[in-house]
Design an enzyme around this catalytic site. Structure first.
Site, short mmCIF file in Angstrom:
data_model
loop_
_atom_site.label_atom_id
_atom_site.label_comp_id
_atom_site.label_asym_id
_atom_site.label_seq_id
_atom_site.Cartn_x
_atom_site.Cartn_y
_atom_site.Cartn_z
N ASP A 57 0.84 -1.25 -0.02
CA ASP A 57 0.09 -0.09 0.07
C ASP A 57 0.79 1.30 -0.05
O ASP A 57 0.20 2.53 -0.26
CB ASP A 57 -0.99 0.10 1.21
CG ASP A 57 -2.00 -0.91 0.88
OD1 ASP A 57 -2.30 -1.25 -0.07
OD2 ASP A 57 -2.87 -1.24 2.14
N ARG B 78 -5.87 4.87 -2.84
CA ARG B 78 -4.41 5.15 -2.71
C ARG B 78 -3.93 6.10 -3.80
O ARG B 78 -3.03 6.95 -3.31
CB ARG B 78 -3.84 3.58 -2.83
CG ARG B 78 -4.13 2.96 -1.51
CD ARG B 78 -3.74 3.02 -0.10
NE ARG B 78 -4.44 2.16 0.70
CZ ARG B 78 -4.46 2.57 1.79
NH1 ARG B 78 -4.32 3.60 2.17
NH2 ARG B 78 -4.95 1.54 2.94
N ASN C 239 2.36 -8.30 -7.57
CA ASN C 239 0.72 -8.65 -7.09
C ASN C 239 -0.14 -7.32 -7.29
O ASN C 239 -1.15 -7.35 -7.42
CB ASN C 239 0.60 -8.87 -5.78
CG ASN C 239 1.19 -7.95 -4.97
OD1 ASN C 239 2.28 -7.42 -4.85
ND2 ASN C 239 0.44 -7.72 -3.77
#
Length: 427
Positions: free
Chosen positions: A313, A388, A336
């Site tokens: 993150d 984000r 990922n």
């Protein structure tokens, strides 16, 4: 007409902001409290899209949840019988809530349909469904094989071994760990592949320990002993370290001083490492208490090369930090992110190029080559409905003129009042 948020450049400022409670801890604590033998009061919880969805779904499953008028605490009295009946749960845009609820439903009895927004329903979940089926839980796909919605026919677990992949999401493992103590027998969890975002599993394990779970690490994974959660009556949710990262980064790149309230000292969250990363780049800790920290940025800082597999993150924020370094930076071992809410790495690269920045793909990450400030150009940065990205891209506008971002309301997923706090930069 889509909404945009325009950002004004600002450097060398001094301000104070507050971050919300941790989303990761709040969603986990809600599951743990719902399973607990005694009522549990959660202090400093986050109220965001994800946590509200979790509260609504757990309430629908028979848990009594009381939110204080000031939203400073939540009291949960769990449905101890866990006789769920026939229900349909809608988790909105929250993939984590969906994953955590699947294992929670497996602790009881009922016919539960789980559905979600088109965004979440487009993500494949066969891997996790196949794992839960190993416990003897019947699950069928309602529309398209391998995708939501699904219908769970919960009658209790009949097998005691489950294989859980950690390749694409640590939330599969966290989901099973959170509820396994209330399955019908001791559960042997075998983990396959290296666990990505391992720091989030660490949060899960620490919270399970706090609630009284009996878990042993084994050579192949974890052994969870059948037990009851009866040690916690009140639980404090830490401030969200990922939410703090945007303001730590803002201080660094603008050579400014920011006091961050609700910042937990020695947090259990992996994203706490962001502070150390920025300190290595020159960020100064001016002062700190158990619940706050004051930091100051620098005139210039070098680039970096970082493996962020445990804390993915942080990737968008560090990508923006890299734009204003003195030398190139590499963000590694985060492949990922190409499947997390879309291709987050491609989105970052695309938007950096839009403002005339230099970002190139690596096999498992990104390389960013900084340019002189005057070389970057203003423009509208697309957020892809990704909270984000919205918060990270906002930092660009502090250094580059005429930057705006699309769909600012998407931050409500984890930090609903982000832009209210962001405005404190201009006071």
């Amino acid at each position: 007409m889509r909404e945009e948020y325009s950002i004004k450049t600002r450097e060398n400022f001094c301000t104070e902001i507050s971050i919300p409670g941790s989303k990761s801890m709040t969603t986990r604590a809600l599951i743990l409290a719902a399973l607990s033998e005694n009522p549990v009061i959660l202090k400093n919880p986050l109220f965001s899209d994800d946590t509200v969805q979790m509260i609504e779904c757990l309430t629908k499953l028979g848990n009594k949840i009381l939110v204080s008028d000031d939203k400073h605490y939540i009291k949960i009295s769990g449905n101890k019988k866990r006789e769920f009946g026939k229900k349909t749960l809608h988790v909105g845009n929250s993939a984590s809530v969906m994953k955590f609820l699947i294992s929670y439903v497996a602790t009881g009895r009922g016919e539960i349909t789980i559905d979600a927004s088109s965004r979440v329903s487009s993500r494949p979940i066969r891997e996790f469904v196949d794992s839960i089926r190993e416990l003897g839980i019947e699950i069928e796909y309602v529309k398209k094989s391998g995708f939501l919605p699904i219908k769970i026919f919960a009658k209790g677990t009949t097998n005691n071994t489950i294989k859980v992949s950690g390749r694409n999401s640590s939330q599969y493992l966290s989901s099973v760990l959170l509820s396994a103590s209330y399955f019908n027998s001791d559960i042997n969890i075998i983990t396959s592949h290296k666990i990505t975002s391992k720091s989030y599993v660490d949060i899960t394990l620490k919270m399970l320990h706090d609630f009284g779970a009996n878990i042993e690490k084994t050579e192949t994974g974890y052994l969870v002993k059948k037990s009851k959660y009866n040690t916690v009556k009140g639980y404090l949710i830490e401030g969200d370290m990922a939410s703090a990262s945007y303001f730590l980064a803002a201080a660094l790149i603008t050579n400014s001083t920011i006091k961050i309230n609700n910042f937990s000292y020695n947090s259990i969250q992996g994203d706490y490492k962001f502070l150390e990363i920025l300190e290595n780049l020159g960020l100064q800790v001016v002062s700190r208490t158990k619940t706050s920290i004051t930091v100051k940025g620098v005139e210039s800082f070098d680039g970096f090369s970082l493996d962020l597999n445990r804390t993915p993150d942080l990737v968008p924020t560090l990508a923006i930090v890299a734009l204003f370094a003195k030398s190139p930076s590499e963000i590694l071992n985060v492949a990922n992110l190409r499947t997390k809410g879309g291709d987050r790495l491609n989105s970052i690269r695309t938007e950096i190029k839009k403002i005339n920045g230099s970002a190139t793909d690596l096999p498992d990450g990104l390389k960013i080559i900084p340019k002189k400030i005057g070389t970057y150009k203003g423009g509208v940065m697309e957020t892809y409905n990704d909270h984000r990205l919205a918060m990270s891209f906002s930092l660009v506008g502090l250094k580059v003129s005429e930057i705006s971002i699309t769909n600012p309301h998407c931050v409500s997923k984890v930090f609903p009042n982000f832009f209210t706090e962001f405005e404190n930069i201009y006071k």
